[in-house]
Design a protein around this motif. Structure first.
Motif, PDB file in Angstrom:
ATOM      1  N   ARG A 214       9.942  85.376  18.668  1.00 49.10           N
ATOM      2  CA  ARG A 214       8.956  84.754  17.601  1.00 49.10           C
ATOM      3  C   ARG A 214       9.484  84.056  16.476  1.00 49.10           C
ATOM      4  NH1 ARG A 214       3.841  87.130  19.295  1.00 49.10           N
ATOM      5  NH2 ARG A 214       3.232  84.948  18.628  1.00 49.10           N
ATOM      6  N   HIS A 215       9.218  82.719  16.767  1.00 47.74           N
ATOM      7  CA  HIS A 215       9.668  81.905  15.395  1.00 47.74           C
ATOM      8  C   HIS A 215       8.996  82.257  14.069  1.00 47.74           C
ATOM      9  CE1 HIS A 215      11.972  78.655  13.689  1.00 47.74           C
ATOM     10  NE2 HIS A 215      10.967  78.234  13.178  1.00 47.74           N
ATOM     11  N   ALA A 216       7.899  82.850  14.160  1.00 48.79           N
ATOM     12  CA  ALA A 216       7.075  83.188  13.277  1.00 48.79           C
ATOM     13  C   ALA A 216       7.999  84.160  12.109  1.00 48.79           C
ATOM     14  CB  ALA A 216       5.819  84.016  13.315  1.00 48.79           C
TER      15      ALA A 216
ATOM     16  N   LEU B  42      -0.577  77.036  20.555  1.00 51.84           N
ATOM     17  CA  LEU B  42      -0.123  75.814  20.556  1.00 51.84           C
ATOM     18  C   LEU B  42      -1.075  74.782  21.668  1.00 51.84           C
ATOM     19  CD1 LEU B  42       1.651  73.388  19.692  1.00 51.84           C
ATOM     20  CD2 LEU B  42       3.208  73.880  21.769  1.00 51.84           C
ATOM     21  N   GLU B  43      -1.525  75.070  22.760  1.00 54.34           N
ATOM     22  CA  GLU B  43      -2.462  74.553  23.742  1.00 54.34           C
ATOM     23  C   GLU B  43      -3.769  74.210  22.787  1.00 54.34           C
ATOM     24  OE1 GLU B  43      -2.984  74.405  28.232  1.00 54.34           O
ATOM     25  OE2 GLU B  43      -3.525  76.331  27.213  1.00 54.34           O
TER      26      GLU B  43
ATOM     27  N   GLY C 135       5.085  73.950  12.642  1.00 52.09           N
ATOM     28  CA  GLY C 135       6.071  73.909  13.431  1.00 52.09           C
ATOM     29  C   GLY C 135       6.518  72.667  13.872  1.00 52.09           C
ATOM     30  N   SER C 136       7.526  72.180  14.821  1.00 48.15           N
ATOM     31  CA  SER C 136       7.866  70.911  15.408  1.00 48.15           C
ATOM     32  C   SER C 136       6.533  70.312  15.928  1.00 48.15           C
ATOM     33  CB  SER C 136       8.957  71.036  16.109  1.00 48.15           C
ATOM     34  OG  SER C 136      10.210  71.554  15.581  1.00 48.15           O
TER      35      SER C 136
ATOM     36  N   ALA D 237       8.853  74.644  21.973  1.00 53.97           N
ATOM     37  CA  ALA D 237       7.801  74.270  20.868  1.00 53.97           C
ATOM     38  C   ALA D 237       7.388  75.023  19.917  1.00 53.97           C
ATOM     39  CB  ALA D 237       6.620  73.599  21.583  1.00 53.97           C
ATOM     40  N   GLY D 238       7.154  76.668  20.413  1.00 53.51           N
ATOM     41  CA  GLY D 238       6.690  77.443  19.662  1.00 53.51           C
ATOM     42  C   GLY D 238       5.230  77.375  19.549  1.00 53.51           C
ATOM     43  N   ALA D 239       4.673  77.941  18.513  1.00 50.84           N
ATOM     44  CA  ALA D 239       2.983  77.993  18.223  1.00 50.84           C
ATOM     45  C   ALA D 239       2.488  76.735  17.484  1.00 50.84           C
ATOM     46  CB  ALA D 239       2.555  79.384  17.548  1.00 50.84           C
TER      47      ALA D 239
END
Length: 284
Positions: free
Chosen positions: A5-7, A127-128, A99-100, A43-45
């Protein structure tokens, strides 16, 4: 990996370098009227709460974006990046980090296409939802490495591929090299930006030379490499020392834009007297 989790790392020094580079590449792409495509393979969240339990576990943003957020003396490219983060926080205190995909959304125009891949189902759903009202956007709950085959070349023949896996499994290093070759074979004019961690691991030490070898044999417009080293290894020889970005077919202005910013990043984000940067490029 689905466990990643990038968080936990949102807004740290590596995010600062990665998103500074990404923002400058996308600003350049937007200078021409013709539409372009961004493909984000991991992509992450899309955004991260810096007061959440994940981000607060190590509070890595304190050694990254938080150290820059209130400064008034930033070089212009760095100020532009910080302004994006400020816009993501509606001009208020630093509580969220983009994020990106969010960086891309803020810089892309309505006609530009955004294609995101994220394997973690929770982050993919977040993200969606974030991108649901943005036209020309798709979020896939699938492998971004494999997704390049379907995305390249993009319809307009203008595009940027961002490849930044977590590298929590060593096979990611080989997959990055394979993905770069795949991208350049299908889209030789495209800009490909690859992030990598600076670790005391053989794979991390070797990845740059492997990237350069692909770039020197394949890139039509050369390559650029930037690395920011902020820390020493811990007493056991572990820890992330810094990170780098390797950009194939970079915008011609990118080198000078980064050269403006790197001394300040070393000064502000460096955690020891030996903090340093490396900026190099090969032109064709």
């Amino acid at each position: 990996m689905l466990a990643y989790r990038h968080a936990f790392h949102a807004g740290n020094h590596a995010d600062v370098l990665k998103h500074l580079v990404l923002a400058e590449v996308l600003r350049y792409m937007g200078e021409k009227d013709k539409a372009y495509t961004v493909v984000d393979t991991h992509a992450g969240a899309g955004g991260y709460a810096l007061d959440g339990r994940y981000a607060q576990k190590n509070a890595e943003h304190l050694g990254g974006i938080a150290a820059l957020y209130q400064r008034k003396d930033l070089p212009e490219p760095l100020q532009h990046y910080v302004n994006l983060v400020r816009d993501f926080n509606a001009g208020g205190p630093l509580e969220q980090y983009p994020g990106s995909p969010a960086i891309a959304r803020m810089l892309m125009r309505e006609q530009d296409r955004l294609r995101c891949y994220e394997l973690h189902p929770t982050d993919q759903r977040i993200l969606e939802s974030y991108l649901a009202d943005r036209p020309n956007s798709q979020v896939q709950n699938s492998d971004g490495f494999a997704g390049l085959k379907a995305e390249l070349p993009p319809p307009s023949r203008r595009g940027v591929v961002l490849i930044d896996p977590p590298y929590e499994i060593k096979t990611d290093y080989a997959k990055v090299i394979g993905a770069l070759r795949e991208a350049l074979q299908r889209f030789p004019d495209g800009t490909v930006a690859i992030w990598y961690p600076q670790l005391q691991l053989l794979e991390s030490a070797q990845v740059l030379q492997r990237l350069k070898a692909v770039g020197e044999s394949t890139a039509k417009k050369g390559w650029l490499h930037v690395r920011l080293t902020v820390a020493q290894p811990d007493e056991r020889g572990f820890g992330m020392l810094g990170s780098g970005m390797f950009v194939i077919n970079p915008p011609y202005v990118l080198h000078d834009k980064l050269a403006e910013c790197l001394p300040m990043l070393v000064d502000v984000l460096g955690q020891w007297d030996g903090a340093n940067y490396l900026l190099e490029q090969q032109t064709v």
